[in-house]
Design a protein around this motif. Structure first.
Motif, PDB file in Angstrom:
ATOM      1  N   ARG A   1       0.812  -1.233   0.000  1.00  0.00           N
ATOM      2  CA  ARG A   1       0.000   0.000   0.000  1.00  0.00           C
ATOM      3  C   ARG A   1       0.837   1.270   0.000  1.00  0.00           C
ATOM      4  NH1 ARG A   1      -4.762   0.287   4.111  1.00  0.00           N
ATOM      5  NH2 ARG A   1      -3.178  -0.224   5.667  1.00  0.00           N
TER       6      ARG A   1
ATOM      7  N   ASN B   1     -12.690 -11.703  13.802  1.00  0.00           N
ATOM      8  CA  ASN B   1     -11.476 -12.083  13.068  1.00  0.00           C
ATOM      9  C   ASN B   1     -11.500 -13.562  12.667  1.00  0.00           C
ATOM     10  OD1 ASN B   1     -11.229 -12.408  15.953  1.00  0.00           O
ATOM     11  ND2 ASN B   1      -9.091 -12.976  15.645  1.00  0.00           N
TER      12      ASN B   1
ATOM     13  N   VAL C   1      -7.631 -18.657   9.489  1.00  0.00           N
ATOM     14  CA  VAL C   1      -7.466 -18.758  10.949  1.00  0.00           C
ATOM     15  C   VAL C   1      -8.059 -20.079  11.416  1.00  0.00           C
ATOM     16  CG1 VAL C   1      -9.683 -17.687  11.629  1.00  0.00           C
ATOM     17  CG2 VAL C   1      -7.687 -17.405  13.106  1.00  0.00           C
TER      18      VAL C   1
ATOM     19  N   ASN D   1       3.280 -13.299  17.977  1.00  0.00           N
ATOM     20  CA  ASN D   1       2.607 -12.283  18.817  1.00  0.00           C
ATOM     21  C   ASN D   1       3.383 -12.073  20.116  1.00  0.00           C
ATOM     22  OD1 ASN D   1       0.505 -12.240  17.003  1.00  0.00           O
ATOM     23  ND2 ASN D   1      -0.814 -13.596  18.184  1.00  0.00           N
TER      24      ASN D   1
ATOM     25  N   GLY E   1      -5.549 -11.701   4.942  1.00  0.00           N
ATOM     26  CA  GLY E   1      -6.374 -10.489   5.068  1.00  0.00           C
ATOM     27  C   GLY E   1      -6.116  -9.741   6.358  1.00  0.00           C
TER      28      GLY E   1
ATOM     29  N   PRO F   1      -4.296 -21.224  10.708  1.00  0.00           N
ATOM     30  CA  PRO F   1      -3.329 -21.221  11.806  1.00  0.00           C
ATOM     31  C   PRO F   1      -3.916 -20.860  13.169  1.00  0.00           C
ATOM     32  CG  PRO F   1      -2.937 -19.367  10.300  1.00  0.00           C
ATOM     33  CD  PRO F   1      -4.110 -20.119   9.764  1.00  0.00           C
ATOM     34  N   ALA F   2      -3.283 -21.422  14.200  1.00  0.00           N
ATOM     35  CA  ALA F   2      -3.559 -21.066  15.606  1.00  0.00           C
ATOM     36  C   ALA F   2      -2.929 -19.695  15.879  1.00  0.00           C
ATOM     37  CB  ALA F   2      -2.948 -22.141  16.499  1.00  0.00           C
ATOM     38  N   SER F   3      -2.933 -19.275  17.136  1.00  0.00           N
ATOM     39  CA  SER F   3      -2.336 -17.981  17.498  1.00  0.00           C
ATOM     40  C   SER F   3      -0.838 -17.992  17.142  1.00  0.00           C
ATOM     41  CB  SER F   3      -2.528 -17.762  19.000  1.00  0.00           C
ATOM     42  OG  SER F   3      -2.030 -16.509  19.351  1.00  0.00           O
TER      43      SER F   3
ATOM     44  N   HIS G   1     -10.636  -5.665  10.286  1.00  0.00           N
ATOM     45  CA  HIS G   1     -11.087  -4.617   9.363  1.00  0.00           C
ATOM     46  C   HIS G   1     -12.595  -4.819   9.172  1.00  0.00           C
ATOM     47  CE1 HIS G   1     -11.612  -2.127   5.859  1.00  0.00           C
ATOM     48  NE2 HIS G   1     -10.368  -1.687   5.987  1.00  0.00           N
TER      49      HIS G   1
ATOM     50  N   ASP H   1      -4.868  -1.646  -3.341  1.00  0.00           N
ATOM     51  CA  ASP H   1      -5.706  -1.704  -2.151  1.00  0.00           C
ATOM     52  C   ASP H   1      -6.683  -2.864  -2.300  1.00  0.00           C
ATOM     53  OD1 ASP H   1      -6.593   0.514   0.167  1.00  0.00           O
ATOM     54  OD2 ASP H   1      -8.108  -0.988  -0.365  1.00  0.00           O
ATOM     55  N   LEU H   2      -6.930  -3.546  -1.183  1.00  0.00           N
ATOM     56  CA  LEU H   2      -7.811  -4.721  -1.234  1.00  0.00           C
ATOM     57  C   LEU H   2      -9.261  -4.343  -1.516  1.00  0.00           C
ATOM     58  CD1 LEU H   2      -6.262  -6.772   1.692  1.00  0.00           C
ATOM     59  CD2 LEU H   2      -6.322  -7.442  -0.722  1.00  0.00           C
TER      60      LEU H   2
ATOM     61  N   ALA I   1      -6.954  -8.495   9.851  1.00  0.00           N
ATOM     62  CA  ALA I   1      -7.876  -8.864  10.938  1.00  0.00           C
ATOM     63  C   ALA I   1      -8.586  -7.625  11.461  1.00  0.00           C
ATOM     64  CB  ALA I   1      -7.088  -9.516  12.068  1.00  0.00           C
TER      65      ALA I   1
ATOM     66  N   GLU J   1     -13.305  -6.953   6.179  1.00  0.00           N
ATOM     67  CA  GLU J   1     -12.343  -8.047   5.910  1.00  0.00           C
ATOM     68  C   GLU J   1     -12.931  -9.112   4.987  1.00  0.00           C
ATOM     69  OE1 GLU J   1     -10.662 -10.321   9.241  1.00  0.00           O
ATOM     70  OE2 GLU J   1      -9.801 -11.728   7.786  1.00  0.00           O
TER      71      GLU J   1
HETATM   72  N1  LIG Z   1      -1.943 -12.760  14.770  1.00  0.00           N
HETATM   73  C1  LIG Z   1      -2.356 -14.007  15.000  1.00  0.00           C
HETATM   74  O1  LIG Z   1      -2.078 -14.647  16.020  1.00  0.00           O
HETATM   75  C2  LIG Z   1      -3.194 -14.698  13.967  1.00  0.00           C
HETATM   76  C3  LIG Z   1      -3.488 -16.069  14.128  1.00  0.00           C
HETATM   77  C4  LIG Z   1      -4.228 -16.723  13.144  1.00  0.00           C
HETATM   78  C5  LIG Z   1      -4.676 -16.008  12.037  1.00  0.00           C
HETATM   79  N2  LIG Z   1      -4.388 -14.669  11.941  1.00  0.00           N
HETATM   80  C6  LIG Z   1      -4.889 -13.943  10.753  1.00  0.00           C
HETATM   81  O2  LIG Z   1      -3.785 -13.577   9.954  1.00  0.00           O
HETATM   82  C7  LIG Z   1      -4.058 -12.325   9.303  1.00  0.00           C
HETATM   83  C8  LIG Z   1      -2.931 -11.354   9.582  1.00  0.00           C
HETATM   84  O3  LIG Z   1      -2.958 -11.037  10.939  1.00  0.00           O
HETATM   85  P1  LIG Z   1      -1.815 -10.165  11.620  1.00  0.00           P
HETATM   86  O4  LIG Z   1      -2.202 -10.090  13.045  1.00  0.00           O
HETATM   87  O5  LIG Z   1      -0.505 -10.717  11.231  1.00  0.00           O
HETATM   88  O6  LIG Z   1      -1.839  -8.782  10.883  1.00  0.00           O
HETATM   89  P2  LIG Z   1      -2.953  -7.685  10.637  1.00  0.00           P
HETATM   90  O7  LIG Z   1      -2.741  -6.599  11.588  1.00  0.00           O
HETATM   91  O8  LIG Z   1      -4.317  -8.256  10.539  1.00  0.00           O
HETATM   92  O9  LIG Z   1      -2.475  -7.253   9.147  1.00  0.00           O
HETATM   93  C9  LIG Z   1      -2.686  -6.067   8.654  1.00  0.00           C
HETATM   94  C10 LIG Z   1      -2.090  -6.064   7.231  1.00  0.00           C
HETATM   95  O10 LIG Z   1      -3.175  -5.841   6.323  1.00  0.00           O
HETATM   96  C11 LIG Z   1      -2.804  -4.787   5.455  1.00  0.00           C
HETATM   97  N3  LIG Z   1      -4.003  -4.029   5.046  1.00  0.00           N
HETATM   98  C12 LIG Z   1      -4.910  -3.403   5.837  1.00  0.00           C
HETATM   99  N4  LIG Z   1      -5.860  -2.800   5.085  1.00  0.00           N
HETATM  100  C13 LIG Z   1      -5.526  -3.045   3.770  1.00  0.00           C
HETATM  101  C14 LIG Z   1      -6.084  -2.690   2.513  1.00  0.00           C
HETATM  102  N5  LIG Z   1      -7.203  -1.940   2.422  1.00  0.00           N
HETATM  103  N6  LIG Z   1      -5.452  -3.109   1.387  1.00  0.00           N
HETATM  104  C15 LIG Z   1      -4.319  -3.846   1.460  1.00  0.00           C
HETATM  105  N7  LIG Z   1      -3.750  -4.241   2.618  1.00  0.00           N
HETATM  106  C16 LIG Z   1      -4.342  -3.832   3.750  1.00  0.00           C
HETATM  107  C17 LIG Z   1      -1.856  -3.912   6.268  1.00  0.00           C
HETATM  108  O11 LIG Z   1      -1.056  -3.209   5.361  1.00  0.00           O
HETATM  109  P3  LIG Z   1      -0.145  -1.940   5.792  1.00  0.00           P
HETATM  110  O12 LIG Z   1       1.126  -2.553   6.308  1.00  0.00           O
HETATM  111  O13 LIG Z   1       0.012  -1.186   4.534  1.00  0.00           O
HETATM  112  O14 LIG Z   1      -0.914  -1.206   6.847  1.00  0.00           O
HETATM  113  C18 LIG Z   1      -1.076  -4.954   7.069  1.00  0.00           C
HETATM  114  O15 LIG Z   1       0.035  -5.434   6.320  1.00  0.00           O
HETATM  115  C19 LIG Z   1      -5.433 -11.878   9.807  1.00  0.00           C
HETATM  116  O16 LIG Z   1      -6.390 -12.275   8.873  1.00  0.00           O
HETATM  117  C20 LIG Z   1      -5.608 -12.646  11.104  1.00  0.00           C
HETATM  118  O17 LIG Z   1      -6.967 -12.859  11.458  1.00  0.00           O
HETATM  119  C21 LIG Z   1      -3.654 -14.009  12.844  1.00  0.00           C
END
Ligand SMILES: NC(=O)c1ccc[n+]([C@@H]2O[C@H](COP(=O)([O-])OP(=O)(O)OC[C@H]3O[C@@H](n4cnc5c(N)ncnc54)[C@H](OP(=O)(O)O)[C@@H]3O)[C@@H](O)[C@H]2O)c1
Length: 263
Positions: free
Chosen positions: A6, A88, A78, A117, A47, A111-113, A51, A26-27, A49, A54
């Motif tokens: 972005r 999410n 997830v 993090n 995607g 994936p799990a957590s 949003h 942009d998505l 999380a 989403e």
């Molecule tokens: N964290 C966990 O433990 C976990 C576990 C299992 C699954 N997940 C899933 O994995 C995914 C990623 O999670 P995360 O916690 O790593 O990160 P996140 O905070 O959900 O990721 C945000 C990312 O999305 C991008 N984004 C936001 N709006 C956008 C748009 N309009 N167009 C294009 N890109 C956009 C952001 O880009 P910018 O860098 O440009 O802002 C950033 O790179 C999520 O779907 C979450 O539910 C996470």
């Protein structure tokens, strides 16, 4: 390899990490997504999380990939998309459905957590001697090292073994924060205590602004407080990788080792 980013800053980071081409987009921009996907054999999608749109973004990405003639779509979703109270998790279901109906070859990763993090909390853990989050220290959560998920994503593009499969990905076990703090203590050779803090104190410390992510995290932690994030059956991850999944103890040894090297 082409990455959708972005900003110029994200473009620079992606190139530093080995991406050959970048497209700024942009998505929420269907046409931009179609032109970004044209010529690609496969799409890897993860995607944002919490949003508010989403699900719509994921469905748009699936439709754009299909329209661009993409053959293979790997979706990093997830664990337990059936958890309807957690946006999410629930937001992933319509994306999975669109993918299953798209006719593209798919691989869905659930994936799990992420262990990563805990890396975000690492500085505070070292400074305070506390592993503090805003839910019960006794609630159990299952974890995965995202490097294991990424390995499977890569394999899904270069072999057919994972075609048209959906995989729940967790390292074995579910752990309370008390147990996790015990493992961190072992790795660091000093006592780290599990603690519980107020949500706003945690969110302010993490620099989370008011908005959908902050509200989503509050709902997530309230849900963990009551139910944890149960899972932790490592059978699938072990089987798809053909080796033992990376575990929390190994993850903390690596973090402790890199902190020592940096000191
Ligand atoms: N964290 C966990 O433990 C976990 C576990 C299992 C699954 N997940 C899933 O994995 C995914 C990623 O999670 P995360 O916690 O790593 O990160 P996140 O905070 O959900 O990721 C945000 C990312 O999305 C991008 N984004 C936001 N709006 C956008 C748009 N309009 N167009 C294009 N890109 C956009 C952001 O880009 P910018 O860098 O440009 O802002 C950033 O790179 C999520 O779907 C979450 O539910 C996470």
């Amino acid at each position: 390899m082409r990455a959708l980013v972005r900003s110029r800053e994200a473009e620079r980071i992606a190139r530093d990490r080995g991406v050959d081409e970048t497209v700024i987009g942009d998505l929420e921009d269907t046409r931009g997504l179609i032109s970004a996907a044209v010529g690609a054999d496969g799409v890897f999608y993860i995607g944002p999380a919490f949003h508010p749109r989403e699900s719509a973004m994921g469905v748009t990405m699936v439709n754009a990939a299909k329209a661009a003639g993409v053959r293979k779509f790997v979706y990093s979703a997830v664990i337990h998309p059936s958890l309807s109270k957690l946006t999410n998790h629930a937001a992933k279901r319509p994306v999975e459905e669109a993918l299953y109906e798209s006719g593209m070859t798919f691989t869905v990763l659930q994936p799990a957590s992420f262990m990563q993090n805990i890396e975000l909390e690492w500085k505070r853990i070292l400074e305070t001697g506390l592993y503090a989050l805003p839910y019960s220290q006794r609630a159990r959560v299952c974890y995965v090292d995202y490097r294991d998920v990424a390995e499977l994503a890569a394999l899904a593009f270069v072999t057919e073994r994972f075609d048209n499969g959906t995989y729940e990905l967790s390292a074995p076990g579910g752990y309370s924060r008390i147990q996790v703090a015990g493992m961190i203590s072992e790795a660091l050779g000093r006592k780290i205590e599990a603690a519980r803090i107020d949500f706003d104190e945690w969110a302010d410390g993490a620099g989370l602004p008011e908005g959908s992510s902050r509200r989503g995290m509050q709902r997530l932690y309230a849900n963990y407080d009551q139910y944890g994030l149960l899972g932790g059956n490592g059978l699938i991850l072990r089987s798809v990788l053909g080796r033992e999944p990376r575990g929390l103890r190994q993850f903390f040894r690596e973090l402790a080792g890199s902190a020592q090297k940096a000191a």
